[in-house]
Design a protein around this motif. Structure first.
Motif, PDB file in Angstrom:
ATOM      1  N   MET A 133       3.149  -8.810   2.710  1.00 23.11           N
ATOM      2  CA  MET A 133       1.698  -8.970   2.783  1.00 23.11           C
ATOM      3  C   MET A 133       0.958  -7.658   2.540  1.00 23.11           C
ATOM      4  O   MET A 133      -0.265  -7.621   2.521  1.00 23.11           O
ATOM      5  CB  MET A 133       1.307  -9.525   4.157  1.00 23.11           C
ATOM      6  N   VAL A 134       1.713  -6.571   2.365  1.00 21.32           N
ATOM      7  CA  VAL A 134       1.094  -5.260   2.158  1.00 21.32           C
ATOM      8  C   VAL A 134       1.548  -4.697   0.817  1.00 21.32           C
ATOM      9  O   VAL A 134       2.745  -4.633   0.532  1.00 21.32           O
ATOM     10  CB  VAL A 134       1.465  -4.281   3.294  1.00 21.32           C
ATOM     11  N   TRP A 135       0.566  -4.297   0.014  1.00 19.73           N
ATOM     12  CA  TRP A 135       0.860  -3.637  -1.269  1.00 19.73           C
ATOM     13  C   TRP A 135       0.808  -2.130  -1.057  1.00 19.73           C
ATOM     14  O   TRP A 135      -0.011  -1.614  -0.291  1.00 19.73           O
ATOM     15  CB  TRP A 135      -0.180  -4.040  -2.308  1.00 19.73           C
ATOM     16  N   SER A 136       1.713  -1.409  -1.728  1.00 19.91           N
ATOM     17  CA  SER A 136       1.727   0.045  -1.621  1.00 19.91           C
ATOM     18  C   SER A 136       2.156   0.656  -2.935  1.00 19.91           C
ATOM     19  O   SER A 136       3.024   0.115  -3.629  1.00 19.91           O
ATOM     20  CB  SER A 136       2.685   0.488  -0.509  1.00 19.91           C
ATOM     21  N   ASP A 137       1.541   1.788  -3.275  1.00 20.47           N
ATOM     22  CA  ASP A 137       1.991   2.540  -4.448  1.00 20.47           C
ATOM     23  C   ASP A 137       2.556   3.890  -4.032  1.00 20.47           C
ATOM     24  O   ASP A 137       2.743   4.785  -4.859  1.00 20.47           O
ATOM     25  CB  ASP A 137       0.853   2.720  -5.456  1.00 20.47           C
ATOM     26  N   ARG A 153      -2.354   1.927   0.489  1.00 23.63           N
ATOM     27  CA  ARG A 153      -1.904   0.665   1.062  1.00 23.63           C
ATOM     28  C   ARG A 153      -3.061  -0.322   1.009  1.00 23.63           C
ATOM     29  O   ARG A 153      -4.220   0.041   1.200  1.00 23.63           O
ATOM     30  CB  ARG A 153      -1.496   0.832   2.529  1.00 23.63           C
ATOM     31  N   ARG A 154      -2.713  -1.602   0.795  1.00 23.34           N
ATOM     32  CA  ARG A 154      -3.705  -2.658   0.855  1.00 23.34           C
ATOM     33  C   ARG A 154      -3.058  -3.897   1.480  1.00 23.34           C
ATOM     34  O   ARG A 154      -1.974  -4.308   1.058  1.00 23.34           O
ATOM     35  CB  ARG A 154      -4.251  -3.034  -0.540  1.00 23.34           C
ATOM     36  N   VAL A 155      -3.733  -4.475   2.466  1.00 23.91           N
ATOM     37  CA  VAL A 155      -3.275  -5.737   3.037  1.00 23.91           C
ATOM     38  C   VAL A 155      -3.784  -6.862   2.147  1.00 23.91           C
ATOM     39  O   VAL A 155      -4.988  -6.984   1.914  1.00 23.91           O
ATOM     40  CB  VAL A 155      -3.800  -5.913   4.478  1.00 23.91           C
ATOM     41  N   LEU A 156      -2.864  -7.659   1.629  1.00 20.73           N
ATOM     42  CA  LEU A 156      -3.209  -8.664   0.627  1.00 20.73           C
ATOM     43  C   LEU A 156      -3.595 -10.006   1.240  1.00 20.73           C
ATOM     44  O   LEU A 156      -4.252 -10.812   0.582  1.00 20.73           O
ATOM     45  CB  LEU A 156      -2.031  -8.867  -0.327  1.00 20.73           C
ATOM     46  N   MET A 168      -8.301   4.346   7.991  1.00 17.85           N
ATOM     47  CA  MET A 168      -9.691   4.049   7.617  1.00 17.85           C
ATOM     48  C   MET A 168      -9.822   3.919   6.102  1.00 17.85           C
ATOM     49  O   MET A 168     -10.535   3.034   5.608  1.00 17.85           O
ATOM     50  CB  MET A 168     -10.610   5.149   8.145  1.00 17.85           C
ATOM     51  N   ARG A 169      -9.129   4.786   5.371  1.00 15.56           N
ATOM     52  CA  ARG A 169      -9.202   4.729   3.901  1.00 15.56           C
ATOM     53  C   ARG A 169      -8.573   3.448   3.386  1.00 15.56           C
ATOM     54  O   ARG A 169      -9.127   2.792   2.499  1.00 15.56           O
ATOM     55  CB  ARG A 169      -8.489   5.954   3.320  1.00 15.56           C
ATOM     56  N   TRP A 170      -7.424   3.071   3.932  1.00 12.48           N
ATOM     57  CA  TRP A 170      -6.742   1.866   3.468  1.00 12.48           C
ATOM     58  C   TRP A 170      -7.544   0.600   3.782  1.00 12.48           C
ATOM     59  O   TRP A 170      -7.474  -0.378   3.050  1.00 12.48           O
ATOM     60  CB  TRP A 170      -5.363   1.769   4.105  1.00 12.48           C
TER      61      TRP A 170
END
Length: 250
Positions: A163-167, A171-174, A201-203
């Motif tokens: 459920m979490v994308w990361s590069d 990070r982004r919760v999808l 906070m940024r994510w």
């Protein structure tokens, strides 16, 4: 393989290091997914990797990759004659390996018609014996205390959260519809140690630090899901938070 794993086992050849950490993470991952039989099967791979490490430690030269000796129990017992190495390397680790290998071979795992079916109880034994073996290797190779080795071991566990994308840096919760508290728990589940408040906070694209602390971090801290250090702006997931995060994942 993580940078932390490379640093922790920097004394080992790259291939052996990959075999060791890879087998351990397969056990952890299969256990989380309730795949009891694969969790036990991979205990055999870990035994071979750990044996290769302690055998190389005793001989003063590591093999490039893990391998299985012809008679695994006898090879482990032979390490007891290595008097110039710590007792853990010649006695405790080899005897634990024999017990773990016995579960792999004679508890209905890996053979059709075994007299005992793979189940959660056996897989749990495999998981915690594996954690002990890895922590003990960390302790011996780095002359750490047991507690220090155990904390470092947690950083070697790769967590996969679909459920979490990361590069790597972002990070982004999808998953839609989750609260910010739930999103923070999922984001922290991916981190082996502390995360910075600024990163969270940024994510989450949170603009107000005071509101983020009031509505998210402090309530999670109060519920003992996270440890929040406001002065250092550091957040760490606590065991109840791990359980809460894993309940969110489908």
């Amino acid at each position: 393989m993580t940078l932390l794993a490379s640093n922790v086992f920097s004394a080992l050849p790259e291939g052996l290091r990959a075999d060791l950490v890879g087998a351990f993470n397969e056990i952890v991952r299969n256990y989380r997914e309730h795949r009891w039989e694969p969790a036990e099967l991979n205990g055999g791979k870990l035994c071979e990797a750990v044996f290769t490490v302690v055998d190389g430690y005793a001989k003063g030269q590591y093999a490039p990759r893990s391998s299985k000796p012809g008679n695994f129990p006898d090879a482990c017992r032979a390490l007891e004659r290595s008097s110039q190495v710590p007792r853990s390397v010649r006695i405790q680790i080899p005897r634990m390996l024999i017990a773990l290998y016995e579960i792999r071979n004679n508890r209905g795992v890996g053979h059709a018609g075994g007299d005992v079916n793979p189940n959660q109880m056996d897989a749990t034994v495999v998981l915690y014996m594996s954690k002990w073996l890895m922590a003990e290797l960390v302790r011996v190779l780095h002359t750490l205390t047991t507690d220090e080795a155990d904390k470092l071991l947690e950083g070697l566990i790769e967590r996969e959260v679909p459920m979490v994308w990361s590069d790597g840096s972002s990070r982004r919760v999808l998953a839609p519809g989750l609260t910010r508290k739930q999103q923070v728990l999922l984001l922290l589940l991916l981190e082996p140690g502390e995360s910075s408040e600024d990163d969270l906070m940024r994510w989450l694209e949170a603009s107000s630090r005071s509101a983020f602390r009031r509505d998210v971090l402090r309530p999670l801290h109060k519920d003992r899901f996270v440890e929040f250090d406001s002065e250092r702006k550091a957040v760490r997931l606590l065991p109840p938070g791990v359980a809460a995060a894993e309940r969110i994942i489908p």
